[in-house]
Design a protein around this motif. Structure first.
Motif, mmCIF file in Angstrom:
data_model
loop_
_atom_site.group_PDB
_atom_site.id
_atom_site.type_symbol
_atom_site.label_atom_id
_atom_site.label_comp_id
_atom_site.label_asym_id
_atom_site.label_seq_id
_atom_site.Cartn_x
_atom_site.Cartn_y
_atom_site.Cartn_z
ATOM 1 N N LEU A 78 0.132 0.324 9.501
ATOM 2 C CA LEU A 78 1.179 0.615 8.510
ATOM 3 C C LEU A 78 1.833 1.959 8.830
ATOM 4 O O LEU A 78 3.060 2.093 8.874
ATOM 5 C CB LEU A 78 0.517 0.658 7.128
ATOM 6 C CG LEU A 78 1.377 0.348 5.921
ATOM 7 C CD1 LEU A 78 1.769 -1.120 5.942
ATOM 8 C CD2 LEU A 78 0.605 0.641 4.634
ATOM 9 N N LEU A 79 0.988 2.953 9.060
ATOM 10 C CA LEU A 79 1.474 4.302 9.369
ATOM 11 C C LEU A 79 2.263 4.293 10.683
ATOM 12 O O LEU A 79 3.316 4.933 10.801
ATOM 13 C CB LEU A 79 0.268 5.245 9.489
ATOM 14 C CG LEU A 79 0.547 6.746 9.463
ATOM 15 C CD1 LEU A 79 1.121 7.146 8.120
ATOM 16 C CD2 LEU A 79 -0.739 7.528 9.734
ATOM 17 N N ALA B 149 10.328 4.773 4.413
ATOM 18 C CA ALA B 149 10.310 5.743 5.520
ATOM 19 C C ALA B 149 11.686 6.381 5.676
ATOM 20 O O ALA B 149 11.808 7.600 5.871
ATOM 21 C CB ALA B 149 9.892 5.042 6.815
ATOM 22 N N ALA C 61 7.950 -6.674 1.793
ATOM 23 C CA ALA C 61 6.966 -5.634 2.127
ATOM 24 C C ALA C 61 7.434 -4.839 3.347
ATOM 25 O O ALA C 61 7.416 -3.605 3.342
ATOM 26 C CB ALA C 61 5.606 -6.267 2.389
ATOM 27 N N TRP D 33 -5.780 -1.532 9.699
ATOM 28 C CA TRP D 33 -4.594 -2.056 9.014
ATOM 29 C C TRP D 33 -3.735 -0.888 8.505
ATOM 30 O O TRP D 33 -2.513 -0.904 8.640
ATOM 31 C CB TRP D 33 -5.052 -2.950 7.849
ATOM 32 C CG TRP D 33 -3.969 -3.739 7.200
ATOM 33 C CD1 TRP D 33 -3.522 -4.972 7.560
ATOM 34 C CD2 TRP D 33 -3.197 -3.342 6.064
ATOM 35 N NE1 TRP D 33 -2.517 -5.373 6.724
ATOM 36 C CE2 TRP D 33 -2.286 -4.393 5.784
ATOM 37 C CE3 TRP D 33 -3.171 -2.215 5.250
ATOM 38 C CZ2 TRP D 33 -1.376 -4.338 4.742
ATOM 39 C CZ3 TRP D 33 -2.258 -2.163 4.209
ATOM 40 C CH2 TRP D 33 -1.374 -3.213 3.959
ATOM 41 N N PHE D 34 -4.379 0.117 7.930
ATOM 42 C CA PHE D 34 -3.629 1.290 7.452
ATOM 43 C C PHE D 34 -2.973 2.036 8.615
ATOM 44 O O PHE D 34 -1.845 2.529 8.503
ATOM 45 C CB PHE D 34 -4.555 2.239 6.677
ATOM 46 C CG PHE D 34 -4.549 1.961 5.199
ATOM 47 C CD1 PHE D 34 -3.441 2.268 4.422
ATOM 48 C CD2 PHE D 34 -5.638 1.375 4.592
ATOM 49 C CE1 PHE D 34 -3.413 2.005 3.060
ATOM 50 C CE2 PHE D 34 -5.626 1.096 3.238
ATOM 51 C CZ PHE D 34 -4.514 1.411 2.463
ATOM 52 N N ALA E 254 5.776 2.718 10.138
ATOM 53 C CA ALA E 254 6.691 3.603 9.408
ATOM 54 C C ALA E 254 7.061 4.800 10.285
ATOM 55 O O ALA E 254 8.237 5.177 10.381
ATOM 56 C CB ALA E 254 6.026 4.068 8.113
ATOM 57 N N GLY E 255 6.058 5.380 10.937
ATOM 58 C CA GLY E 255 6.292 6.573 11.757
ATOM 59 C C GLY E 255 7.187 6.298 12.947
ATOM 60 O O GLY E 255 8.049 7.106 13.292
ATOM 61 N N VAL F 6 -5.470 -8.490 12.124
ATOM 62 C CA VAL F 6 -6.309 -7.357 11.695
ATOM 63 C C VAL F 6 -6.783 -7.592 10.256
ATOM 64 O O VAL F 6 -7.966 -7.391 9.932
ATOM 65 C CB VAL F 6 -5.509 -6.025 11.806
ATOM 66 C CG1 VAL F 6 -6.206 -4.906 11.057
ATOM 67 C CG2 VAL F 6 -5.339 -5.647 13.260
ATOM 68 N N GLY F 7 -5.869 -8.063 9.396
ATOM 69 C CA GLY F 7 -6.228 -8.362 8.010
ATOM 70 C C GLY F 7 -7.262 -9.471 7.938
ATOM 71 O O GLY F 7 -8.233 -9.394 7.179
ATOM 72 N N ALA G 207 -9.794 -2.749 7.440
ATOM 73 C CA ALA G 207 -8.881 -2.040 6.532
ATOM 74 C C ALA G 207 -8.306 -0.768 7.161
ATOM 75 O O ALA G 207 -7.111 -0.503 7.053
ATOM 76 C CB ALA G 207 -9.618 -1.707 5.239
ATOM 77 N N SER H 201 10.547 -2.803 2.500
ATOM 78 C CA SER H 201 10.202 -1.676 1.617
ATOM 79 C C SER H 201 9.582 -0.543 2.430
ATOM 80 O O SER H 201 9.871 0.635 2.206
ATOM 81 C CB SER H 201 9.201 -2.100 0.543
ATOM 82 O OG SER H 201 9.708 -3.164 -0.187
ATOM 83 N N LEU H 202 8.727 -0.931 3.369
ATOM 84 C CA LEU H 202 8.082 0.079 4.210
ATOM 85 C C LEU H 202 9.146 0.876 4.981
ATOM 86 O O LEU H 202 9.124 2.112 5.005
ATOM 87 C CB LEU H 202 7.131 -0.607 5.189
ATOM 88 C CG LEU H 202 6.256 0.306 6.036
ATOM 89 C CD1 LEU H 202 5.102 0.848 5.212
ATOM 90 C CD2 LEU H 202 5.709 -0.433 7.260
ATOM 91 N N VAL I 241 -1.111 6.367 16.377
ATOM 92 C CA VAL I 241 -0.848 7.402 15.369
ATOM 93 C C VAL I 241 -0.570 8.779 16.000
ATOM 94 O O VAL I 241 0.445 9.413 15.684
ATOM 95 C CB VAL I 241 -2.030 7.492 14.371
ATOM 96 C CG1 VAL I 241 -1.797 8.618 13.380
ATOM 97 C CG2 VAL I 241 -2.193 6.165 13.633
#
Lengths: 593, 105
Positions: free
Chosen positions: A374-375, A460, A452, A370-371, A378-379, A361-362, A367, A455-456, A250
């Motif tokens: 996701l970030l 972005a 999914a 996992w987020f 996208a980033g 991870v899921g 959690a 869409s992500l 991140v």
């Protein structure tokens, strides 16, 4: 069927050969080395090969199993791509450095014991230094020194850990190590420095943008991915890796969004993707480790492709800053196309390795991690996948008219682009059979997962476009952004000054006190203290003898002078001897002996 | 090494067409809507993904996460990180000539 040679030997001998050759012969030899290594790769058989006895240790130079084979194949392939990309310039530092780098990385991956791993691990630094020096600018020279400084520190940490581990009876086996005690912790940190962990990994975005346009392809491939392989073998499932991975995935993204130099943007995004792999190692299940290896393969390919595209831009324009570029899609359409394929692969990689890590991870119910994934996905798409091609090839016409990239670079990029698409679209054929745990089922790719991921990425992309349109995206400024490298770029000289002032002050004080006071006092005492004592002893005698004050003063001066140079009249020496004998007699009499 | 510069940048290039950004936004938004519709269909038909977390089942979760996550990254980078860490380009320069990775500096 001929017997396989140690792959690292092919690269290392090749590097030495290439360093000695000149002209076209050097180019042909440099290209031949990875081709021979690729052929040799097909001859390798699983098992343990090339054992050497060294002192009391048995070194294993060839452990070939599923986990090492996939990285070995990847490194050999990337060595070929990198050499093909740099061969036209015929820069010996790039060619020999790249081959040396590949030899070190393949040696580290094949190592079956910690001692030979350490040997090849340290050699990686040498290859990277050559790739940095190949740029032949003062800035790249200084970056090479910084790289050396950090990696020598990392090497010392690793060596200290290794010695403590061996001393504690840990053995030389290059297998899973329990993270207990100072030895394993130091080794863990030593591996982490090469893996570009937060703060200690600031060397990566600091130095990669200073490397030669082609040298950075080797750098982006070998060092961090060797560290990923080593960590996945030695410390899989360590929970602390989850959070190190989250920070890596991140934090660099923020920098990638504001950084001006496009290769530095890619370097930050590289750390972000390596962070996702570190998360996979932190989960440590077979699925997660498979995901880590798959992600390493796809990531190495698309990152090399993006670095090559920007490298070609540098070759043709001499520029790599976003603020200087724009509109190159007209002059360099094929390079632009390959760069865009690299960007698309960032999204497609979400269906391969990242999907497996995310699934693992899921499955563990993490959690927050996992987020973060996701970030990070996208980033990375916004920072590296959209911003880099947008800034270099579209956005505006910066007025640059140049030639398309040379043929060898186009071939290297085209080949890598094809591999990117094949790896992501046909992973079941080209990737999954070679994963470290081939028996572990790969989660099926359902329509829901595809929507999914798409869409992500589209969400972005929409955010990126809207922010660009509204002028909210950070402007491309010619600026330096402080990160962990500040610690050694500013902290290093500050530490030097602090040490200079504090230790030299202690030194000065000690010098003044010891040499100026104590030693001087002792010298004074032996020089004039004893004569003074003699004068003190004699003065009452002279008074008893009835000398007047003037005579006593003369006697004192004469005695002092004689005593200082040790030149007494015989009578005085004899008198002193009599006194001494008298005192000794008295002492013996009193003590009763 | 240095590239020739054309005196007047070409303002008529296809990628500089004034209507292009708007079309891209519309195209992306339409694609997202289409994906969300597929997501909704999958959710109602029960043939969607098997989620690990409840929010994965929410329609348009990924699209919103992608948009909001990226927006958050960009805003934090621009308004929080940059003011903190930005220094002049020659910040690390030794007495002379560090080009900050650019030979043209």
């Amino acid at each position: 069927m001929p017997e396989a040679l140690p792959p690292f030997l092919i690269f290392l001998v090749g590097a030495a050969l290439v360093a000695c050759l000149r002209g076209r012969v050097r180019q042909i030899a440099a290209l031949a080395v990875p081709v021979v290594a690729l052929f040799n790769h097909t001859l390798l058989t699983p098992g343990t090969h090339w054992r050497i006895e060294l002192l009391d240790f048995e070194l294993i130079l060839g452990r070939i199993d599923a986990a090492s084979s996939i990285f070995l194949g990847l490194f050999t392939l990337l060595a070929f791509i990198g050499i093909l990309y740099v061969v036209r310039e015929n820069e010996p530092l790039d060619l020999a450095g790249g081959l040396l780098y590949a030899g070190s990385a393949t040696g580290a991956v094949l190592a079956g014991d910690l001692i030979s791993l350490f040997f090849f691990w340290e050699m990686l630094t040498l290859g990277a230094i050559l790739c940095l020096l190949a740029r032949r600018t003062p800035a790249s020279g200084r970056a090479a020194m910084r790289y050396l400084f950090v990696h020598v520190f990392g090497g010392v940490v690793l060596l200290a850990g290794l010695v403590l581990h061996l001393a504690a009876g840990g053995g030389t086996a290059f297998e899973k190590i329990t993270l207990e005690g100072p030895g394993p912790w130091l080794m863990f940190l030593g591996f982490g420095i090469n893996c570009a962990w937060p703060v200690v990994g600031a060397w990566l975005p600091d130095t990669y943008p200073e490397a030669s346009p082609g040298g950075v392809v080797f750098m982006a491939t070998f060092t961090t991915k060797t560290a990923i392989y080593v960590l996945s073998r030695t410390f899989p499932g360590e929970p602390v890796l989850l959070w190190i991975g989250v920070a890596m995935a991140v934090i660099p993204l923020f920098y990638a969004l504001i950084e001006n130099d496009l290769r530095r943007v890619l370097a930050y995004a590289l750390v972000n993707q390596v962070g996702i792999m570190v998360i996979g190692i932190g989960v440590g299940t077979e699925l997660a480790l498979n995901g880590t290896a798959a992600q390493a393969c796809v990531h190495v390919l698309y990152k090399a492709l993006l670095f090559m595209a920007i490298g070609s831009v540098i070759l043709r324009t001499g520029k790599s800053r976003a603020s200087d570029l724009g509109g190159l899609c007209q002059s360099m359409p094929l390079t632009c196309l390959f760069c865009c394929v690299g960007s698309v692969t960032i999204v497609l990689s979400g269906f391969v390795g990242k999907a497996m890590i995310k699934g693992a991870v899921g499955h563990e119910g993490l959690a927050l991690v996992w987020f973060a994934l996701l970030l990070a996905s996208a980033g990375a798409f916004v920072a590296a996948g959209l911003r880099v091609p947008f800034a270099a090839f579209f956005r505006r016409d910066a007025g640059i008219r140049c030639e398309e990239a040379p043929l060898n670079q186009l071939l290297a990029m085209g080949f890598t682009a094809a591999l990117c698409l094949i790896a992501c679209l046909l992973p079941g054929a080209v990737l999954y059979p070679f994963l470290p745990h081939p028996g572990t089922a790969v989660p099926a790719l359902s329509l829901g997962k595809i929507t999914a991921e798409l869409s992500l990425a589209l969400g972005a992309a929409l955010a990126f476009t809207v922010f660009i349109r509204k002028g909210l995206f950070p402007a491309d400024l010619r600026a330096t952004h402080l990160d962990g490298s500040w610690l050694y770029r500013r902290g290093g000289p500050a530490f030097y000054r602090l040490a200079d002032r504090s230790l030299n002050a202690v030194n000065d004080t000690a010098s003044r006190l010891f040499l100026g006071k104590i030693v001087k006092g002792i010298v004074d005492f032996f020089e004039s203290g004893l004569p003074r004592l003699a004068c003190l002893f004699m003065t009452p005698l002279w008074k008893l003898m009835g000398h007047d004050a003037h005579r006593i003063e003369e006697e004192r001066h004469a005695l002092f002078r004689r005593a200082r140079i040790g030149a007494f009249p015989i009578s005085l020496t004899a008198f002193s001897a009599v006194i001494l004998l008298g005192l000794l007699s008295a002492y013996y009499y009193v003590s009763g002996r | 090494m240095a590239a020739p510069h054309s005196p007047t940048p070409d303002q008529t290039a296809w990628y500089l067409h004034p209507g292009l950004p708007r079309r891209i936004v519309i195209g992306l938004a339409a694609s997202l809507v289409a994906l969300v519709l597929v997501d909704l269909f999958l959710a109602f038909s029960g043939s969607g993904k098997t989620p690990y977390f409840p929010w994965e089942k929410w329609p348009a979760f990924s699209a919103i996460a992608g948009f909001v996550g990226s927006a958050l990254l960009v805003l934090v980078a621009r308004f929080c990180l940059r003011p903190l860490v930005k220094r002049e380009e020659s910040y690390y320069d030794a007495p002379s000539h560090d080009t900050g990775g650019n030979p043209d500096a």
